[in-house]
Design an enzyme around this catalytic site. Structure first.
Site, PDB file in Angstrom:
ATOM      1  N   ASP A   1       1.006  -1.322   0.138  1.00  0.00           N
ATOM      2  CA  ASP A   1       0.044  -0.110   0.315  1.00  0.00           C
ATOM      3  C   ASP A   1       0.860   1.184  -0.124  1.00  0.00           C
ATOM      4  OD1 ASP A   1      -2.492   0.535   0.880  1.00  0.00           O
ATOM      5  OD2 ASP A   1      -2.272   2.595   2.273  1.00  0.00           O
TER       6      ASP A   1
ATOM      7  N   HIS B   1      -6.792  -6.550  -0.212  1.00  0.00           N
ATOM      8  CA  HIS B   1      -6.206  -6.136   0.194  1.00  0.00           C
ATOM      9  C   HIS B   1      -4.863  -6.029   0.777  1.00  0.00           C
ATOM     10  CE1 HIS B   1      -4.389  -1.821   0.012  1.00  0.00           C
ATOM     11  NE2 HIS B   1      -4.592  -2.345   0.864  1.00  0.00           N
TER      12      HIS B   1
END
Length: 295
Positions: free
Chosen positions: A106, A272
């Protein structure tokens, strides 16, 4: 969560103090976390990399966790990925590592991308988890992206709007992000890790993380636009969650081939948060990738 790891605050030459854990012997690997988390996101993966024969370094990025959260400025430059990367380069040099392997998830992957470009002799190889390049994502914004990643446009609003709204119930906001981006896989987050994320999600971290996103929409794009030297030459591993928005919207390998010469990668069967949703496979793929670079 980190049995056998040292835990210390290290002041680096850029003037900030970073929360750092280290363990293991062998080639150095730096692991960087994303939003809205801390280095704790690697707690399932890091011990496996130590067992695989690596010296593992985990650090909270500036603005996150227990690292310093310096004041920003009108250009958001203290939270540019270039500045955040300078902290990590300084840290690794202070620990005695002039070159090292690098993996980021991320926001940490965006810092890793900038580090690889700014310090090609330091970053031997890098792995980026569940992102496409920042400029590509902004340049290809559509309704689906703006709806799914609304926080990219919410967090960049002028202070103190997002800070005040998130600060009204930070635990709710934090958990809503973990739930949504993991596609409801709440069990991926251990009680210990979740408690650590909540502890660290303070007004100071909320403000600093908004600056991180504001920098990505401004000064980071300027740095990307002024990139020189062509494509990254280091080997790059792209991993992404098959259930997530990155997989749905982008040809991930192709987007990275636009900016790097030597790209490989694969999807994992998760949302994610790869290091917590699929730690065994994440650790296996990172181990294989970094071992393939030699010692």
């Amino acid at each position: 969560m980190f049995a056998g790891f040292t835990d210390q605050a290290i002041e680096v030459s850029t003037g900030v103090s970073l929360r750092v854990r280290t363990a293991g012997e062998g080639p150095a690997v730096l692991l960087l976390h994303g939003y809205p988390q801390t280095h704790t996101c690697w707690h399932k993966v890091a011990p496996k990399l130590v067992a695989a024969g690596f010296h593992v370094v985990l650090a909270d990025l500036r603005g996150y966790g227990d690292s310093d959260k310096p004041d920003s400025d009108s250009n958001h430059s203290p939270y540019s990925k270039r500045t955040m990367g300078e902290d990590q380069i300084a840290l690794m040099r202070q620990l005695g590592h002039e070159s090292f392997f690098l993996a980021g998830h991320d926001r940490g992957a965006r810092v890793a991308h900038r580090m690889a470009r700014d310090y090609p002799d330091a970053v031997r190889a890098l792995a980026v988890l569940d992102i496409a390049p920042t400029a590509h994502m902004y340049n290809n914004t559509n309704m689906e992206f703006a709806s799914g990643y609304y926080h990219w446009f919410f967090l960049i609003q002028p202070a103190p709007l997002p800070e005040k709204l998130i600060g009204a119930d930070p635990a709710f906001y934090l958990k809503s992000k973990l739930h949504a981006w993991s596609k409801g896989n709440d069990a991926a987050f251990t009680p210990e890790a979740l408690a650590e994320y909540e502890r660290c999600f303070t007004p100071e971290m909320i403000a600093a993380s908004c600056e991180d996103y504001r920098a990505s929409a401004t000064i980071d794009l300027q740095h990307d636009g002024r990139a020189v030297g062509g494509k990254l030459q280091q080997p790059l591993l792209a991993l992404w969650g098959a259930k997530g928005l990155v997989a749905k919207l982008y040809d991930v390998i192709s987007t990275w081939e636009d900016v790097a010469q030597n790209v490989r990668g694969a999807p994992l069967p998760c949302g994610h948060f790869l290091p917590e949703e699929e730690p065994e496979e994440t650790a296996r793929l990172l181990t294989e990738f970094f071992r393939s670079m030699g010692t």
